[in-house]
Design a protein around this motif. Sequence first.
Motif, PDB file in Angstrom:
ATOM      1  N   LEU A  73       0.821  -1.217   0.000  1.00  0.00           N
ATOM      2  CA  LEU A  73       0.000   0.000   0.000  1.00  0.00           C
ATOM      3  C   LEU A  73       0.850   1.261   0.000  1.00  0.00           C
ATOM      4  N   THR A  74       1.819   1.335   0.907  1.00  0.00           N
ATOM      5  CA  THR A  74       2.562   2.579   1.116  1.00  0.00           C
ATOM      6  C   THR A  74       3.898   2.635   0.387  1.00  0.00           C
ATOM      7  N   GLY A  75       4.433   1.470   0.005  1.00  0.00           N
ATOM      8  CA  GLY A  75       5.757   1.443  -0.606  1.00  0.00           C
ATOM      9  C   GLY A  75       6.888   1.501   0.407  1.00  0.00           C
ATOM     10  N   LEU A  76       6.545   1.595   1.701  1.00  0.00           N
ATOM     11  CA  LEU A  76       7.572   1.584   2.743  1.00  0.00           C
ATOM     12  C   LEU A  76       8.097   0.163   2.926  1.00  0.00           C
ATOM     13  N   TYR A  77       9.166   0.045   3.709  1.00  0.00           N
ATOM     14  CA  TYR A  77       9.639  -1.289   4.052  1.00  0.00           C
ATOM     15  C   TYR A  77       8.587  -2.001   4.892  1.00  0.00           C
ATOM     16  N   ASN A  78       8.665  -3.334   4.922  1.00  0.00           N
ATOM     17  CA  ASN A  78       7.716  -4.103   5.711  1.00  0.00           C
ATOM     18  C   ASN A  78       8.419  -4.782   6.885  1.00  0.00           C
ATOM     19  N   ARG A  79       7.659  -5.549   7.634  1.00  0.00           N
ATOM     20  CA  ARG A  79       8.186  -6.215   8.828  1.00  0.00           C
ATOM     21  C   ARG A  79       9.349  -7.149   8.488  1.00  0.00           C
ATOM     22  N   ARG A  80       9.226  -7.852   7.382  1.00  0.00           N
ATOM     23  CA  ARG A  80      10.269  -8.796   6.976  1.00  0.00           C
ATOM     24  C   ARG A  80      11.609  -8.090   6.797  1.00  0.00           C
ATOM     25  N   TYR A  81      11.583  -6.922   6.169  1.00  0.00           N
ATOM     26  CA  TYR A  81      12.825  -6.176   5.937  1.00  0.00           C
ATOM     27  C   TYR A  81      13.459  -5.754   7.261  1.00  0.00           C
ATOM     28  N   VAL A  82      12.642  -5.245   8.184  1.00  0.00           N
ATOM     29  CA  VAL A  82      13.167  -4.774   9.470  1.00  0.00           C
ATOM     30  C   VAL A  82      13.811  -5.922  10.243  1.00  0.00           C
ATOM     31  N   LEU A  83      13.127  -7.067  10.284  1.00  0.00           N
ATOM     32  CA  LEU A  83      13.670  -8.219  11.004  1.00  0.00           C
ATOM     33  C   LEU A  83      14.992  -8.681  10.396  1.00  0.00           C
ATOM     34  N   ASP A  84      15.107  -8.574   9.085  1.00  0.00           N
ATOM     35  CA  ASP A  84      16.336  -8.973   8.399  1.00  0.00           C
ATOM     36  C   ASP A  84      17.451  -7.950   8.601  1.00  0.00           C
ATOM     37  N   LYS A  85      17.089  -6.670   8.643  1.00  0.00           N
ATOM     38  CA  LYS A  85      18.077  -5.591   8.671  1.00  0.00           C
ATOM     39  C   LYS A  85      18.580  -5.263  10.076  1.00  0.00           C
ATOM     40  N   PHE A  86      17.752  -5.465  11.095  1.00  0.00           N
ATOM     41  CA  PHE A  86      18.088  -4.985  12.436  1.00  0.00           C
ATOM     42  C   PHE A  86      19.422  -5.517  12.967  1.00  0.00           C
ATOM     43  N   PRO A  87      19.745  -6.811  12.812  1.00  0.00           N
ATOM     44  CA  PRO A  87      21.055  -7.273  13.301  1.00  0.00           C
ATOM     45  C   PRO A  87      22.222  -6.522  12.671  1.00  0.00           C
ATOM     46  N   ARG A  88      22.100  -6.168  11.388  1.00  0.00           N
ATOM     47  CA  ARG A  88      23.169  -5.424  10.721  1.00  0.00           C
ATOM     48  C   ARG A  88      23.242  -3.986  11.226  1.00  0.00           C
ATOM     49  N   VAL A  89      22.079  -3.417  11.564  1.00  0.00           N
ATOM     50  CA  VAL A  89      22.069  -2.068  12.136  1.00  0.00           C
ATOM     51  C   VAL A  89      22.761  -2.079  13.499  1.00  0.00           C
ATOM     52  N   MET A  90      22.501  -3.115  14.301  1.00  0.00           N
ATOM     53  CA  MET A  90      23.160  -3.228  15.607  1.00  0.00           C
ATOM     54  C   MET A  90      24.677  -3.323  15.447  1.00  0.00           C
ATOM     55  N   THR A  91      25.123  -4.121  14.492  1.00  0.00           N
ATOM     56  CA  THR A  91      26.564  -4.246  14.240  1.00  0.00           C
ATOM     57  C   THR A  91      27.162  -2.900  13.858  1.00  0.00           C
ATOM     58  N   TYR A  92      26.437  -2.173  13.021  1.00  0.00           N
ATOM     59  CA  TYR A  92      26.889  -0.853  12.560  1.00  0.00           C
ATOM     60  C   TYR A  92      27.056   0.123  13.731  1.00  0.00           C
ATOM     61  N   VAL A  93      26.041   0.216  14.609  1.00  0.00           N
ATOM     62  CA  VAL A  93      26.103   1.192  15.705  1.00  0.00           C
ATOM     63  C   VAL A  93      27.085   0.758  16.787  1.00  0.00           C
ATOM     64  N   ASN A  94      27.232  -0.549  16.989  1.00  0.00           N
ATOM     65  CA  ASN A  94      28.178  -1.020  18.003  1.00  0.00           C
ATOM     66  C   ASN A  94      29.616  -0.660  17.629  1.00  0.00           C
ATOM     67  N   LYS A  95      29.932  -0.770  16.350  1.00  0.00           N
ATOM     68  CA  LYS A  95      31.279  -0.432  15.891  1.00  0.00           C
ATOM     69  C   LYS A  95      31.562   1.054  16.037  1.00  0.00           C
ATOM     70  N   ARG A  96      30.525   1.871  15.878  1.00  0.00           N
ATOM     71  CA  ARG A  96      30.706   3.329  15.888  1.00  0.00           C
ATOM     72  C   ARG A  96      30.249   3.976  17.185  1.00  0.00           C
ATOM     73  N   LYS A  97      29.849   3.129  18.160  1.00  0.00           N
ATOM     74  CA  LYS A  97      29.396   3.613  19.473  1.00  0.00           C
ATOM     75  C   LYS A  97      28.248   4.620  19.332  1.00  0.00           C
ATOM     76  N   LEU A  98      27.278   4.256  18.506  1.00  0.00           N
ATOM     77  CA  LEU A  98      26.084   5.068  18.315  1.00  0.00           C
ATOM     78  C   LEU A  98      24.905   4.431  19.040  1.00  0.00           C
TER      79      LEU A  98
END
Length: 233
Positions: A73-98
């Motif tokens: 409907l909206t063209g935004l990301y869906n739940r599947r994308y967030v669940l797949d992406k979140f571990p990589r986001v955590m890795t990204y912020v942990n390395k940069r202390k964000l």
Amino acid sequence: MGLKVDNALSYKGRIISVVFVAVLLLFIRGMVIMHFGRAPHPLPIPALIPLVIAWYLGKHYDKYVHLSMRDTLTGLYNRRYVLDKFPRVMTYVNKRKLNIAILVLDVNGFKEINDNYGHDYGDQVLEQLSKILCKSFGQKDIIARWGGDEFLILSTFSDEKLVINKINQFKNEIKREDWQQKSDISVSIGKATYPSDAVSLKELMAKADSNMYELKMSDKQMNATKREESMLH
């Protein structure tokens, strides 16, 4: 360098398909040399046909993967994308202390909007809210429709004021928006922060949901008090 958000169509399927076919053609060429003692023309025209087909099929695969991560409907990301992406986001912020701000929001009284004005108008509200979210938050933020009238935003930050500014901009844009004069649209937003509030997405969303519910109840009580005061005067 900021967090990469996958807005563009990936070339992964096309690259893998073409490389696979190219290796297969080289293998066949090697077999021909072994059996006949000589190689065909370095690049026979017929060899281009399977490469073109591989590129075409790979493109359709890339498109399928891209759409499978999007809300229809909206063209935004869906739940599947967030669940797949979140571990990589955590890795990204942990390395940069964000930090990561997890924002959960829903539309106040959305059921009544659907009941009073129809589901088509309800869909228009969700589509317009999606556009305002994309306008208010940055390209490096992950904006998703979690389900129904609930949205989820992941925003990495070093200074929390930047996230608060984005939230305020979003709320101001909603107030300025023309909602066809049918209803006043408002949202409730709950926030949780990684890693100070929790470290798993499930726990972070539960915290953000709880904060959103408290704000929603507080707003209802405040509005009820205002109505009572207006009736007394």
